[in-house]
Write a protein that holds these residues in place. Structure first.
Motif, PDB file in Angstrom:
ATOM      1  N   ALA A   1    -110.482  11.179  24.507  1.00  0.00           N
ATOM      2  CA  ALA A   1    -109.161  11.207  23.794  1.00  0.00           C
ATOM      3  C   ALA A   1    -107.885  10.376  24.502  1.00  0.00           C
ATOM      4  CB  ALA A   1    -108.677  12.479  23.233  1.00  0.00           C
ATOM      5  N   ARG A   2    -107.962  10.873  25.913  1.00  0.00           N
ATOM      6  CA  ARG A   2    -107.086  10.150  26.817  1.00  0.00           C
ATOM      7  C   ARG A   2    -107.565   8.824  26.991  1.00  0.00           C
ATOM      8  NH1 ARG A   2    -107.448  15.215  29.424  1.00  0.00           N
ATOM      9  NH2 ARG A   2    -109.171  14.503  30.704  1.00  0.00           N
ATOM     10  N   VAL A   3    -108.627   8.111  26.984  1.00  0.00           N
ATOM     11  CA  VAL A   3    -108.915   6.972  26.909  1.00  0.00           C
ATOM     12  C   VAL A   3    -108.493   6.175  25.798  1.00  0.00           C
ATOM     13  CG1 VAL A   3    -111.059   5.295  26.960  1.00  0.00           C
ATOM     14  CG2 VAL A   3    -110.963   7.311  28.335  1.00  0.00           C
ATOM     15  N   ARG A   4    -108.839   7.063  24.559  1.00  0.00           N
ATOM     16  CA  ARG A   4    -108.070   6.168  23.390  1.00  0.00           C
ATOM     17  C   ARG A   4    -106.859   6.091  23.173  1.00  0.00           C
ATOM     18  NH1 ARG A   4    -112.146   9.762  20.903  1.00  0.00           N
ATOM     19  NH2 ARG A   4    -110.356  11.190  20.143  1.00  0.00           N
ATOM     20  N   GLN A   5    -105.978   7.010  23.898  1.00  0.00           N
ATOM     21  CA  GLN A   5    -104.522   6.701  23.994  1.00  0.00           C
ATOM     22  C   GLN A   5    -104.103   5.709  24.732  1.00  0.00           C
ATOM     23  OE1 GLN A   5    -102.668  10.622  24.849  1.00  0.00           O
ATOM     24  NE2 GLN A   5    -104.386  11.683  24.125  1.00  0.00           N
ATOM     25  N   ALA A   6    -104.740   5.493  25.880  1.00  0.00           N
ATOM     26  CA  ALA A   6    -104.230   4.327  26.960  1.00  0.00           C
ATOM     27  C   ALA A   6    -104.820   3.147  26.229  1.00  0.00           C
ATOM     28  CB  ALA A   6    -105.309   4.632  28.332  1.00  0.00           C
ATOM     29  N   ARG A   7    -105.848   3.235  25.544  1.00  0.00           N
ATOM     30  CA  ARG A   7    -106.260   1.733  24.953  1.00  0.00           C
ATOM     31  C   ARG A   7    -105.297   1.465  23.812  1.00  0.00           C
ATOM     32  NH1 ARG A   7    -110.833   3.292  22.334  1.00  0.00           N
ATOM     33  NH2 ARG A   7    -112.105   2.922  24.220  1.00  0.00           N
ATOM     34  N   ALA A   8    -104.830   2.425  23.137  1.00  0.00           N
ATOM     35  CA  ALA A   8    -103.671   1.921  22.091  1.00  0.00           C
ATOM     36  C   ALA A   8    -102.356   1.529  22.844  1.00  0.00           C
ATOM     37  CB  ALA A   8    -103.442   3.170  21.326  1.00  0.00           C
ATOM     38  N   ALA A   9    -102.155   2.125  24.042  1.00  0.00           N
ATOM     39  CA  ALA A   9    -100.924   1.986  24.794  1.00  0.00           C
ATOM     40  C   ALA A   9    -101.172   0.189  25.247  1.00  0.00           C
ATOM     41  CB  ALA A   9    -100.629   2.667  25.972  1.00  0.00           C
ATOM     42  N   THR A  10    -102.409  -0.048  25.703  1.00  0.00           N
ATOM     43  CA  THR A  10    -102.760  -1.396  26.048  1.00  0.00           C
ATOM     44  C   THR A  10    -102.143  -2.430  24.802  1.00  0.00           C
ATOM     45  OG1 THR A  10    -104.286  -0.513  27.761  1.00  0.00           O
ATOM     46  CG2 THR A  10    -104.253  -3.088  26.913  1.00  0.00           C
ATOM     47  N   GLY A  11    -102.870  -2.025  23.782  1.00  0.00           N
ATOM     48  CA  GLY A  11    -102.636  -2.712  22.408  1.00  0.00           C
ATOM     49  C   GLY A  11    -101.086  -3.084  22.319  1.00  0.00           C
ATOM     50  N   ALA A  12    -100.327  -1.984  22.215  1.00  0.00           N
ATOM     51  CA  ALA A  12     -98.803  -2.286  22.332  1.00  0.00           C
ATOM     52  C   ALA A  12     -98.143  -3.106  23.155  1.00  0.00           C
ATOM     53  CB  ALA A  12     -98.202  -0.506  22.096  1.00  0.00           C
ATOM     54  N   ALA A  13     -98.630  -2.889  24.477  1.00  0.00           N
ATOM     55  CA  ALA A  13     -98.085  -3.862  25.658  1.00  0.00           C
ATOM     56  C   ALA A  13     -98.587  -5.305  25.147  1.00  0.00           C
ATOM     57  CB  ALA A  13     -98.636  -3.404  26.801  1.00  0.00           C
ATOM     58  N   ASP A  14     -99.647  -5.672  24.627  1.00  0.00           N
ATOM     59  CA  ASP A  14    -100.087  -6.947  24.391  1.00  0.00           C
ATOM     60  C   ASP A  14     -99.357  -7.484  23.270  1.00  0.00           C
ATOM     61  OD1 ASP A  14    -102.086  -7.086  26.435  1.00  0.00           O
ATOM     62  OD2 ASP A  14    -103.718  -6.431  25.009  1.00  0.00           O
ATOM     63  N   ALA A  15     -98.989  -6.579  22.371  1.00  0.00           N
ATOM     64  CA  ALA A  15     -98.428  -6.894  21.040  1.00  0.00           C
ATOM     65  C   ALA A  15     -96.669  -7.323  21.425  1.00  0.00           C
ATOM     66  CB  ALA A  15     -98.189  -5.891  20.015  1.00  0.00           C
ATOM     67  N   ALA A  16     -96.069  -6.644  22.627  1.00  0.00           N
ATOM     68  CA  ALA A  16     -94.818  -7.153  23.046  1.00  0.00           C
ATOM     69  C   ALA A  16     -94.490  -8.324  23.113  1.00  0.00           C
ATOM     70  CB  ALA A  16     -94.460  -5.958  24.128  1.00  0.00           C
ATOM     71  N   LEU A  17     -95.444  -9.164  23.876  1.00  0.00           N
ATOM     72  CA  LEU A  17     -95.445 -10.312  24.091  1.00  0.00           C
ATOM     73  C   LEU A  17     -95.472 -11.364  22.955  1.00  0.00           C
ATOM     74  CD1 LEU A  17     -97.601 -10.367  27.283  1.00  0.00           C
ATOM     75  CD2 LEU A  17     -95.476 -10.630  27.301  1.00  0.00           C
ATOM     76  N   LEU A  18     -95.858 -10.913  21.873  1.00  0.00           N
ATOM     77  CA  LEU A  18     -96.000 -11.860  20.686  1.00  0.00           C
ATOM     78  C   LEU A  18     -94.688 -11.655  19.769  1.00  0.00           C
ATOM     79  CD1 LEU A  18     -99.940 -11.182  19.818  1.00  0.00           C
ATOM     80  CD2 LEU A  18     -98.915 -12.865  21.258  1.00  0.00           C
ATOM     81  N   PRO A  19     -94.588 -12.686  18.999  1.00  0.00           N
ATOM     82  CA  PRO A  19     -93.328 -12.651  17.977  1.00  0.00           C
ATOM     83  C   PRO A  19     -93.747 -11.465  16.920  1.00  0.00           C
ATOM     84  CG  PRO A  19     -94.133 -14.852  18.195  1.00  0.00           C
ATOM     85  CD  PRO A  19     -95.270 -14.069  18.833  1.00  0.00           C
ATOM     86  N   SER A  20     -92.738 -11.070  16.738  1.00  0.00           N
ATOM     87  CA  SER A  20     -92.839  -9.880  15.526  1.00  0.00           C
ATOM     88  C   SER A  20     -92.127 -10.536  14.246  1.00  0.00           C
ATOM     89  CB  SER A  20     -92.397  -8.509  15.885  1.00  0.00           C
ATOM     90  OG  SER A  20     -91.078  -8.760  16.124  1.00  0.00           O
ATOM     91  N   ALA A  21     -92.533 -10.063  13.027  1.00  0.00           N
ATOM     92  CA  ALA A  21     -92.066 -10.299  11.741  1.00  0.00           C
ATOM     93  C   ALA A  21     -92.005  -9.249  10.924  1.00  0.00           C
ATOM     94  CB  ALA A  21     -92.745 -11.671  11.252  1.00  0.00           C
ATOM     95  N   SER A  22     -91.359  -9.359   9.926  1.00  0.00           N
ATOM     96  CA  SER A  22     -91.204  -8.383   8.886  1.00  0.00           C
ATOM     97  C   SER A  22     -90.583  -9.004   7.424  1.00  0.00           C
ATOM     98  CB  SER A  22     -90.541  -7.155   9.187  1.00  0.00           C
ATOM     99  OG  SER A  22     -89.188  -7.352   9.331  1.00  0.00           O
ATOM    100  N   ILE A  23     -90.891  -8.544   6.439  1.00  0.00           N
ATOM    101  CA  ILE A  23     -90.597  -8.891   4.969  1.00  0.00           C
ATOM    102  C   ILE A  23     -89.587  -7.771   4.513  1.00  0.00           C
ATOM    103  CG2 ILE A  23     -91.136  -9.563   2.908  1.00  0.00           C
ATOM    104  CD1 ILE A  23     -93.668 -10.892   3.969  1.00  0.00           C
ATOM    105  N   GLY A  24     -88.346  -8.136   4.340  1.00  0.00           N
ATOM    106  CA  GLY A  24     -87.651  -6.949   3.561  1.00  0.00           C
ATOM    107  C   GLY A  24     -87.073  -7.593   2.004  1.00  0.00           C
ATOM    108  N   GLY A  25     -87.151  -6.634   1.202  1.00  0.00           N
ATOM    109  CA  GLY A  25     -86.429  -6.853   0.246  1.00  0.00           C
ATOM    110  C   GLY A  25     -85.565  -5.726  -0.513  1.00  0.00           C
ATOM    111  N   GLN A  26     -84.851  -6.146  -1.562  1.00  0.00           N
ATOM    112  CA  GLN A  26     -84.006  -4.912  -2.130  1.00  0.00           C
ATOM    113  C   GLN A  26     -83.708  -5.462  -3.604  1.00  0.00           C
ATOM    114  OE1 GLN A  26     -80.595  -3.732   0.048  1.00  0.00           O
ATOM    115  NE2 GLN A  26     -79.611  -5.801   0.134  1.00  0.00           N
TER     116      GLN A  26
END
Length: 491
Positions: free
Chosen positions: A87-112
């Motif tokens: 389980a600790r390995v899975r948590q660390a793997r998820a943290a690695t994915g978050a660190a990789d994503a921080a280097l990429l652009p992020s986008a979101s769609i919002g409407g109202q």
């Protein structure tokens, strides 16, 4: 100039800056560990038959006991400590994915979408109500695509990604260390139970022998052929033999319960299976398995310690990056209307933003953060070097114990053989009427005690082999890609 014409060149320039930006902090290199060139018992162990790599990877099969192999397999599949490590390995793997994503652009769609009915009693309502054609009911709709990108010009995010990956590798090595510990503890408990069962059987036979001796001593005493001290000595010997049984039985039950928990089962689950008598497993003849320097790659706990140090080094670089400004590019594209249709003529909207964040007047706090990070790095460096020394100590102690217990077991076996011949001679003499039954029973007592000592020595020898395999890091190998990465970091 309209924003759409500026967008593409700006993005290209930003991407170029991000790709060519520098990386704050020093690049990590694996430190040297204070290890000797060879083991102290290298010569003695080198004269033995070598253990091949396959044996070291699944060392528990070298004992030649199918039940031991099966129990270790069950433990590796069901042990709850291993589940926690996974389980600790899975948590660390998820943290690695978050660190990789921080280097990429992020986008979101919002409407109202909103529908409102304006009061005419408020100051604003009174003013609007005085306007010709004012409609108190109104609606608004909006749909936007928002994008943002932090430009990692000075490598802070890249250092964070390095730290996350090192943490992930450390968690994987920690799982491997737990796996090795589970296999070793399972084997150690199994061998201990085997030894206790053998000793318990011998203790019960000793009780029967001492009871026969007491019966004979009583008979001789009643006939006036033996004195009272001899009778009391026989009584004491029987009491001591009987007293040894509960202690051995308790130790066996405790070991059985510990084995059940190691196998991820409730205490008592495997008691019936282990109650079946079996031949005691013999310790395989193993070697020291290479040089002390190879422990740095073979022992998973050392790999975990080295990877934690690498993560700390990367976080120091991330802290240094706080000295420099951070740039963020943002963009918005969408449509908004207050009554018309979305995406109709004139409803489009767009915006672009280049943000700057620079802790220009916060360098004192940054200095403190860097100093704290460097302090943690120094602590983990000392921990890594100490772990390497303890690993070498484990191997030296395990090899020394293995050699000594093997020697002791050999000597005890020779002693048992000699007493078996002596007992056979006493029985032959008794059958010819040369000696009495007392001599035979006393020979039985000496033989049982020697067999008990041999059982203890054999158990100690087998457990020492388990300790040696564990100290050498058996049961886990660095993956090829990981080995190449470690070698590259140490160059």
């Amino acid at each position: 100039m309209p924003l759409p014409r500026l967008r593409l060149p700006f993005l290209l320039i930003a991407a170029g800056l991000a790709a060519t930006g520098c990386t704050a902090g020093l690049d990590y290199r694996r430190p040297e560990a204070p290890l000797a060139a060879q083991y102290l018992h290298q010569a003695a162990l080198g004269a033995r038959q070598d253990a091949d790599a396959a044996e070291l990877r699944q060392w528990w099969t070298a004992f030649g006991d199918p039940r031991l192999t099966r129990l270790v397999t069950v433990a590796l599949a069901q042990n709850l400590d291993l589940e926690q490590a996974q389980a600790r390995v899975r948590q660390a793997r998820a943290a690695t994915g978050a660190a990789d994503a921080a280097l990429l652009p992020s986008a979101s769609i919002g409407g109202q979408a909103a529908r409102a009915y304006q009061s005419v009693q408020t100051p604003l309502g009174k003013v609007l109500n005085a306007t010709p054609g004012y409609d108190r009911a109104g609606s608004a709709r909006e749909l936007n695509l928002q994008a943002s990108w932090e430009l990692d010009l000075f490598g802070g995010l890249r250092r964070e990604r390095e730290a996350a990956r090192a943490d992930y590798e450390a968690s994987e090595a920690g799982w491997a260390a737990t796996r090795l510990a589970v296999a070793a503890q399972t084997a150690d408990l199994y061998l201990s139970i085997q030894g206790l069962q053998a000793r318990l059987d011998l203790a019960r036979r000793q009780v029967d022998t001492d009871a026969a001796l007491l019966e004979l001593a009583t008979l001789l005493y009643d006939k006036g052929l033996a004195n009272e001290p001899a009778l009391r000595q026989a009584e004491a010997s029987l009491a001591q033999a009987r007293a040894a049984v509960p202690g051995l039985d308790t130790a066996r039950e405790v070991a059985l319960h510990a084995l059940d928990v190691m196998l991820g089962a409730a205490p008592g689950t495997y008691g019936d299976e282990m109650a079946a008598a079996g031949v005691m497993a013999r310790a395989p003849r193993i070697t020291a398995g290479g040089s002390p320097g190879e422990l740095l790659r073979r022992r998973p706990d050392l790999t975990a310690a080295e990877r934690r140090l690498a993560a700390a080094s990367a976080r120091t670089g991330a802290a240094v990056a706080e000295y420099y400004p951070k740039f963020n590019f943002g963009a918005l594209f969408g449509s908004a209307t207050a009554g018309g249709a979305l995406f109709s003529s004139g409803s489009g909207q767009a915006a672009g933003m280049l943000g700057l964040r620079w802790r220009l007047f916060d360098f004192g706090r940054i200095d403190a953060q860097i100093e704290a990070s460097r302090g943690q790095e120094a602590e983990l460096l000392a921990a890594y070097r100490l772990a390497a020394l303890h690993a070498a100590e484990d191997v030296e102690n395990a090899c020394s114990a293995l050699l000594r217990h093997e020697e002791q077991a050999t000597l005890q076996a020779h002693g048992v053989e000699a007493l078996e011949r002596a007992r056979a001679a006493s029985l032959a003499a008794y059958e010819k009427g040369v000696t009495s039954q007392l001599d035979v029973l006393q020979a039985d007592t000496r033989l049982l005690r020697a067999r008990d000592a041999r059982a203890q020595a054999q158990t100690a020898s087998a457990r020492a082999a388990v300790a040696a395999y564990r100290a050498l890091g058996g049961g886990w190998q660095v993956p090829q890609a990981g080995a190449e990465a470690v070698a590259a970091r140490s160059m």
